[in-house]
Write an enzyme that holds these catalytic residues in place. Structure first.
Site, PDB file in Angstrom:
ATOM      1  N   HIS A  28     -50.202 -22.449 -35.453  1.00  0.00           N
ATOM      2  CA  HIS A  28     -50.381 -23.548 -36.417  1.00  0.00           C
ATOM      3  C   HIS A  28     -51.097 -23.030 -37.674  1.00  0.00           C
ATOM      4  CE1 HIS A  28     -50.521 -25.849 -32.442  1.00  0.00           C
ATOM      5  NE2 HIS A  28     -49.485 -26.391 -33.058  1.00  0.00           N
ATOM      6  N   GLY A  31     -42.505 -23.904 -37.564  1.00  0.00           N
ATOM      7  CA  GLY A  31     -42.477 -22.578 -36.972  1.00  0.00           C
ATOM      8  C   GLY A  31     -41.096 -22.190 -36.470  1.00  0.00           C
TER       9      GLY A  31
HETATM   10  P1  AMP Z   1     -46.573 -28.339 -32.093  1.00  0.00           P
HETATM   11  O1  AMP Z   1     -47.995 -28.743 -32.331  1.00  0.00           O
HETATM   12  O2  AMP Z   1     -46.378 -27.530 -30.857  1.00  0.00           O
HETATM   13  O3  AMP Z   1     -45.606 -29.480 -32.236  1.00  0.00           O
HETATM   14  O4  AMP Z   1     -46.216 -27.327 -33.251  1.00  0.00           O
HETATM   15  C1  AMP Z   1     -46.408 -27.682 -34.593  1.00  0.00           C
HETATM   16  C2  AMP Z   1     -45.755 -26.656 -35.463  1.00  0.00           C
HETATM   17  O5  AMP Z   1     -46.302 -25.374 -35.190  1.00  0.00           O
HETATM   18  C3  AMP Z   1     -44.235 -26.540 -35.211  1.00  0.00           C
HETATM   19  O6  AMP Z   1     -43.582 -26.386 -36.460  1.00  0.00           O
HETATM   20  C4  AMP Z   1     -44.133 -25.304 -34.377  1.00  0.00           C
HETATM   21  O7  AMP Z   1     -42.897 -24.643 -34.504  1.00  0.00           O
HETATM   22  C5  AMP Z   1     -45.253 -24.464 -34.955  1.00  0.00           C
HETATM   23  N1  AMP Z   1     -45.653 -23.436 -34.012  1.00  0.00           N
HETATM   24  C6  AMP Z   1     -45.989 -23.598 -32.703  1.00  0.00           C
HETATM   25  N2  AMP Z   1     -46.246 -22.405 -32.126  1.00  0.00           N
HETATM   26  C7  AMP Z   1     -46.059 -21.460 -33.081  1.00  0.00           C
HETATM   27  C8  AMP Z   1     -46.165 -20.032 -33.117  1.00  0.00           C
HETATM   28  N3  AMP Z   1     -46.512 -19.342 -32.046  1.00  0.00           N
HETATM   29  N4  AMP Z   1     -45.896 -19.399 -34.274  1.00  0.00           N
HETATM   30  C9  AMP Z   1     -45.540 -20.099 -35.388  1.00  0.00           C
HETATM   31  N5  AMP Z   1     -45.433 -21.445 -35.427  1.00  0.00           N
HETATM   32  C10 AMP Z   1     -45.688 -22.118 -34.294  1.00  0.00           C
END
Ligand code: AMP
Length: 288
Positions: A37, A147
């Site tokens: 994030h 991401g």
């Molecule tokens: P989430 O809180 O899991 O819904 O993720 C929020 C954002 O963070 C989304 O756009 C995900 O793709 C991104 N994200 C989660 N894990 C990673 C990672 N390891 N590397 C880059 N972006 C990430």
């Protein structure tokens, strides 16, 4: 760092910035903030004068047997991570603010939502597209950051934003990984110590199979089969391991355009996903 719990408050603050000619980047999250994030926030800070992070665990993107109620939540830690990363405003709506009584609209993106996670998590991408569409309209940022870790989600959001003429650039950010290759994920906390030791196999197999396909593009099916077998043997239950077109996720049986190798596999009660670029040797490298 300011906090907005209502759409009206969010709009007021963003309108003030944009009125002064400041660019605004939006980073949607479900909390449990980790370095993945933070990479999105850093990308948003590089492009914009102001960064808004949203923190909303979206019930609509969880299936009935998924982990909505047990999803890791730690508001205090998340707010301090946002503050440390230089977020200007955190948007933290309650479920009733996002989905008031009578809410009846869903955004369904055909094509890229189908297959892969769309097949294994029915309704998931409708929940994602609906909440992201709302977040874009609520915030009206210049750009929003997603991401590549959730590659299919990134393409679903891109398609939705284009199709609905939302005036927001959708930016993809490369996956942040642990030193052993495991992609950072809020769900990694579910892994037992032993599962955590096994988990990096997922990325290792992706890298091996991607290299094999790039070197022997006429053996895609057998490479994929070898990858599935290696994951099975390592203790994973594989949902899918597939090679798809990097731009529209169409199935690929000949490596002629930039492609993406995508995997979802379960280990114990944890479902992990990952993906990697596979570029044909004659095509110049380019981002997605
Ligand atoms: P989430 O809180 O899991 O819904 O993720 C929020 C954002 O963070 C989304 O756009 C995900 O793709 C991104 N994200 C989660 N894990 C990673 C990672 N390891 N590397 C880059 N972006 C990430």
């Amino acid at each position: 760092m300011n906090i907005a719990r209502t759409i009206a408050d969010l709009r007021r603050q963003v309108a003030a910035w944009r009125g002064r000619g400041e660019r605004v980047g939006l980073v949607p999250t479900m909390g449990a903030i980790h370095a993945g994030h933070l990479a999105l926030i850093e990308a948003a800070r590089a492009d914009n004068e102001r960064v808004v992070a949203s923190l909303f665990v979206n019930p609509k993107q969880f299936g009935p047997s998924e982990d909505f109620s047990s999803y890791p939540r730690d508001e205090t830690a998340d707010l301090s991570a946002f503050e440390g990363a230089g977020v200007d405003l955190v948007f933290m709506p309650g479920v009733e603010e996002m989905y008031p009584p009578g809410f009846a609209t869903n955004v369904r993106v055909a094509g890229v939502s189908e297959g892969l996670d769309g097949a294994f998590r029915p309704g998931h991408f409708e929940g994602v597209a609906t909440v992201v569409c709302k977040l874009l309209l609520q915030c009206l940022p210049d750009a929003a950051y997603f991401g590549e870790k959730d590659y299919q989600q990134l393409l679903v959001v891109r398609r939705m934003a284009r199709d609905l003429d939302t005036p927001v650039h959708i930016e993809g950010v490369p996956t942040v990984r642990e030193a052993d290759g495991l992609a950072l994920s809020s769900r990694n906390v579910y892994l037992s110590a032993q599962e955590r030791r096994t988990a990096p196999l997922l990325n290792r197999v992706l890298r091996d199979i991607a290299a094999e396909i790039a070197a022997r593009p006429d053996g895609i099916a057998s490479s994929l089969e070898r990858g599935r077998t290696a994951l099975d043997a390592g203790g994973f239950a594989v949902d899918y391991l597939e090679l798809r077109d990097a731009a529209d996720l169409a199935p690929v049986d000949r490596l002629t355009a930039p492609s993406r190798l995508l995997v979802a596999a379960r280990i114990g009660r944890t479902r992990l996903i990952d993906n990697i670029a596979v570029i044909p040797e004659t095509t110049p490298r380019s981002g997605i």
